[in-house]
Scaffold this motif. Structure first.
Motif, PDB file in Angstrom:
ATOM      1  N   ALA A  60       0.886  -1.368  -0.454  1.00 42.67           N
ATOM      2  CA  ALA A  60      -0.128  -0.255   0.037  1.00 42.67           C
ATOM      3  C   ALA A  60       1.003   1.007  -0.174  1.00 42.67           C
ATOM      4  CB  ALA A  60      -0.837   0.433   1.237  1.00 42.67           C
ATOM      5  N   LEU A  61       2.505   1.153   0.564  1.00 38.50           N
ATOM      6  CA  LEU A  61       2.837   2.194   1.088  1.00 38.50           C
ATOM      7  C   LEU A  61       3.894   2.643  -0.764  1.00 38.50           C
ATOM      8  CD1 LEU A  61       4.270   1.890   4.353  1.00 38.50           C
ATOM      9  CD2 LEU A  61       3.582   4.313   3.501  1.00 38.50           C
ATOM     10  N   GLU A  62       3.936   1.536  -0.634  1.00 40.89           N
ATOM     11  CA  GLU A  62       4.835   1.725  -2.365  1.00 40.89           C
ATOM     12  C   GLU A  62       3.712   2.379  -3.341  1.00 40.89           C
ATOM     13  OE1 GLU A  62       7.704   1.101  -5.394  1.00 40.89           O
ATOM     14  OE2 GLU A  62       8.025   0.366  -2.731  1.00 40.89           O
ATOM     15  N   SER A  63       2.260   1.759  -3.291  1.00 38.83           N
ATOM     16  CA  SER A  63       1.333   2.453  -4.080  1.00 38.83           C
ATOM     17  C   SER A  63       0.790   3.742  -4.460  1.00 38.83           C
ATOM     18  CB  SER A  63       0.021   1.539  -4.585  1.00 38.83           C
ATOM     19  OG  SER A  63      -0.778   1.210  -3.310  1.00 38.83           O
ATOM     20  N   ALA A  64       1.217   4.207  -2.913  1.00 39.36           N
ATOM     21  CA  ALA A  64       1.043   6.059  -2.358  1.00 39.36           C
ATOM     22  C   ALA A  64       1.915   6.169  -2.912  1.00 39.36           C
ATOM     23  CB  ALA A  64      -0.012   5.801  -1.223  1.00 39.36           C
ATOM     24  N   ARG A  65       2.993   5.578  -3.341  1.00 45.08           N
ATOM     25  CA  ARG A  65       4.501   6.767  -2.993  1.00 45.08           C
ATOM     26  C   ARG A  65       4.640   7.793  -3.899  1.00 45.08           C
ATOM     27  NH1 ARG A  65      10.042   4.767  -2.656  1.00 45.08           N
ATOM     28  NH2 ARG A  65       9.257   2.473  -2.613  1.00 45.08           N
ATOM     29  N   GLY A  66       3.943   7.878  -5.172  1.00 47.81           N
ATOM     30  CA  GLY A  66       3.871   9.384  -5.904  1.00 47.81           C
ATOM     31  C   GLY A  66       2.776  10.385  -5.021  1.00 47.81           C
ATOM     32  N   VAL A  67       1.706  10.241  -4.425  1.00 43.33           N
ATOM     33  CA  VAL A  67       1.142  10.719  -3.820  1.00 43.33           C
ATOM     34  C   VAL A  67       1.608  11.274  -2.400  1.00 43.33           C
ATOM     35  CG1 VAL A  67      -1.821  10.836  -2.870  1.00 43.33           C
ATOM     36  CG2 VAL A  67      -1.067   9.597  -4.817  1.00 43.33           C
ATOM     37  N   LEU A  68       2.067  10.492  -1.931  1.00 42.44           N
ATOM     38  CA  LEU A  68       2.976  11.196  -0.579  1.00 42.44           C
ATOM     39  C   LEU A  68       3.975  11.857  -0.996  1.00 42.44           C
ATOM     40  CD1 LEU A  68       2.823   7.422   1.251  1.00 42.44           C
ATOM     41  CD2 LEU A  68       1.448   9.624   1.972  1.00 42.44           C
ATOM     42  N   ARG A  69       4.439  11.796  -1.776  1.00 48.25           N
ATOM     43  CA  ARG A  69       5.802  12.825  -2.627  1.00 48.25           C
ATOM     44  C   ARG A  69       4.729  13.972  -3.343  1.00 48.25           C
ATOM     45  NH1 ARG A  69      10.023  12.787  -7.031  1.00 48.25           N
ATOM     46  NH2 ARG A  69      11.637  13.784  -6.509  1.00 48.25           N
ATOM     47  N   THR A  70       4.079  13.541  -4.131  1.00 49.46           N
ATOM     48  CA  THR A  70       3.889  15.130  -4.104  1.00 49.46           C
ATOM     49  C   THR A  70       2.905  15.936  -2.678  1.00 49.46           C
ATOM     50  OG1 THR A  70       2.617  14.366  -6.149  1.00 49.46           O
ATOM     51  CG2 THR A  70       1.629  16.467  -5.559  1.00 49.46           C
ATOM     52  N   LYS A  71       2.757  15.267  -1.904  1.00 47.26           N
ATOM     53  CA  LYS A  71       1.888  16.156  -1.054  1.00 47.26           C
ATOM     54  C   LYS A  71       3.535  16.628   0.471  1.00 47.26           C
ATOM     55  CE  LYS A  71      -2.280  15.336  -0.635  1.00 47.26           C
ATOM     56  NZ  LYS A  71      -3.567  15.504  -1.289  1.00 47.26           N
ATOM     57  N   VAL A  72       4.302  16.093   0.598  1.00 46.23           N
ATOM     58  CA  VAL A  72       5.094  16.600   0.627  1.00 46.23           C
ATOM     59  C   VAL A  72       5.917  17.528   0.340  1.00 46.23           C
ATOM     60  CG1 VAL A  72       7.522  16.386   1.180  1.00 46.23           C
ATOM     61  CG2 VAL A  72       5.894  13.862   2.032  1.00 46.23           C
ATOM     62  N   GLY A  73       6.592  17.463  -1.385  1.00 46.00           N
ATOM     63  CA  GLY A  73       6.196  18.694  -1.783  1.00 46.00           C
ATOM     64  C   GLY A  73       5.527  19.568  -1.587  1.00 46.00           C
ATOM     65  N   GLN A  74       4.438  19.815  -1.556  1.00 44.64           N
ATOM     66  CA  GLN A  74       4.232  20.658  -1.430  1.00 44.64           C
ATOM     67  C   GLN A  74       3.439  21.259  -0.079  1.00 44.64           C
ATOM     68  OE1 GLN A  74      -0.270  18.656  -1.881  1.00 44.64           O
ATOM     69  NE2 GLN A  74      -0.055  19.613  -4.602  1.00 44.64           N
ATOM     70  N   GLY A  75       4.041  20.612   0.807  1.00 44.59           N
ATOM     71  CA  GLY A  75       3.925  20.917   2.227  1.00 44.59           C
ATOM     72  C   GLY A  75       5.040  21.316   3.032  1.00 44.59           C
ATOM     73  N   THR A  76       6.079  20.864   1.812  1.00 43.21           N
ATOM     74  CA  THR A  76       7.819  21.602   2.701  1.00 43.21           C
ATOM     75  C   THR A  76       8.135  22.457   1.373  1.00 43.21           C
ATOM     76  OG1 THR A  76       8.916  20.122   1.161  1.00 43.21           O
ATOM     77  CG2 THR A  76       8.486  19.290   2.710  1.00 43.21           C
ATOM     78  N   GLY A  77       7.508  22.360   0.955  1.00 45.45           N
ATOM     79  CA  GLY A  77       8.401  24.015  -0.270  1.00 45.45           C
ATOM     80  C   GLY A  77       9.695  23.485  -0.980  1.00 45.45           C
ATOM     81  N   VAL A  78      10.268  22.120  -0.447  1.00 50.03           N
ATOM     82  CA  VAL A  78      11.847  23.290  -0.796  1.00 50.03           C
ATOM     83  C   VAL A  78      12.489  22.963  -2.791  1.00 50.03           C
ATOM     84  CG1 VAL A  78      12.266  21.977   1.324  1.00 50.03           C
ATOM     85  CG2 VAL A  78      11.910  20.052  -0.929  1.00 50.03           C
ATOM     86  N   ARG A  79      13.114  23.065  -2.774  1.00 51.65           N
ATOM     87  CA  ARG A  79      13.380  23.152  -4.653  1.00 51.65           C
ATOM     88  C   ARG A  79      12.759  21.933  -5.359  1.00 51.65           C
ATOM     89  NH1 ARG A  79      18.436  26.336  -6.349  1.00 51.65           N
ATOM     90  NH2 ARG A  79      16.964  28.359  -5.580  1.00 51.65           N
ATOM     91  N   TYR A  80      13.681  21.081  -4.534  1.00 51.35           N
ATOM     92  CA  TYR A  80      13.851  19.987  -4.920  1.00 51.35           C
ATOM     93  C   TYR A  80      12.750  19.322  -4.140  1.00 51.35           C
ATOM     94  CZ  TYR A  80      15.432  15.257  -6.809  1.00 51.35           C
ATOM     95  OH  TYR A  80      14.979  13.832  -7.390  1.00 51.35           O
TER      96      TYR A  80
END
Length: 149
Positions: free
Chosen positions: A71-91
């Motif tokens: 389940a975590l492997e299948s949700a990895r892309g969604v979670l990475r998107t959420k991390v990108g939106q929540g952290t505001g880092v360049r990469y």
């Protein structure tokens, strides 16, 4: 390379974002008993390792590690998107999920401590009925002047 304090802050924030997303936004039932325990970020802030534990449905039931990992492997892309939106880092860091073995290690330590307590109780029980191996007063009396003559 970023400083260690920034990497720790980012790791803590990633753990919070992933835990919140698993709890509120991802609707996979296999993630119902998953708990995020820690996150670590590399020095260049490009890769993040997220540690998780899985609890069983009941205290006696074995946890479903394989289902949670899938389940975590299948949700990895969604979670990475959420991390990108929540952290505001360049990469946005890539996410790697690793099952945390803290609960099993804690259970192992508890079992070892219980064995040590039993061994201590056995030694204390044997010590109460123990008799000295030698004379009752093992210390030699001091020589007096009369003994020399």
């Amino acid at each position: 390379m970023a400083d260690k304090a920034r990497a720790r802050r980012l790791a803590k924030r990633i753990a919070q974002i992933v835990a919140s997303a698993i709890e509120h936004e991802i609707k996979d039932p296999r993630l119902g008993n998953v708990t995020i325990t820690d996150a670590r970020v590399t020095g260049d802030l490009r890769d993040a390792t997220v540690y998780y534990t899985v609890l069983g449905e009941t205290l006696d039931a074995a946890p479903d590690f394989a289902g949670a990992a899938a389940a975590l492997e299948s949700a990895r892309g969604v979670l990475r998107t959420k991390v990108g939106q929540g952290t505001g880092v360049r990469y946005t860091p890539t996410l790697t999920f690793v099952a945390d073995n803290i609960p099993s290690e804690a259970r192992n330590i508890d079992e070892l401590l219980a064995k040590a307590r039993e061994a201590d109780a056995e030694v204390a029980r044997q010590a109460t009925a123990a008799q000295p191996a030698g004379e009752p007063d093992p210390y030699k009396p001091a020589k007096s002047d009369e003994d020399d003559q």
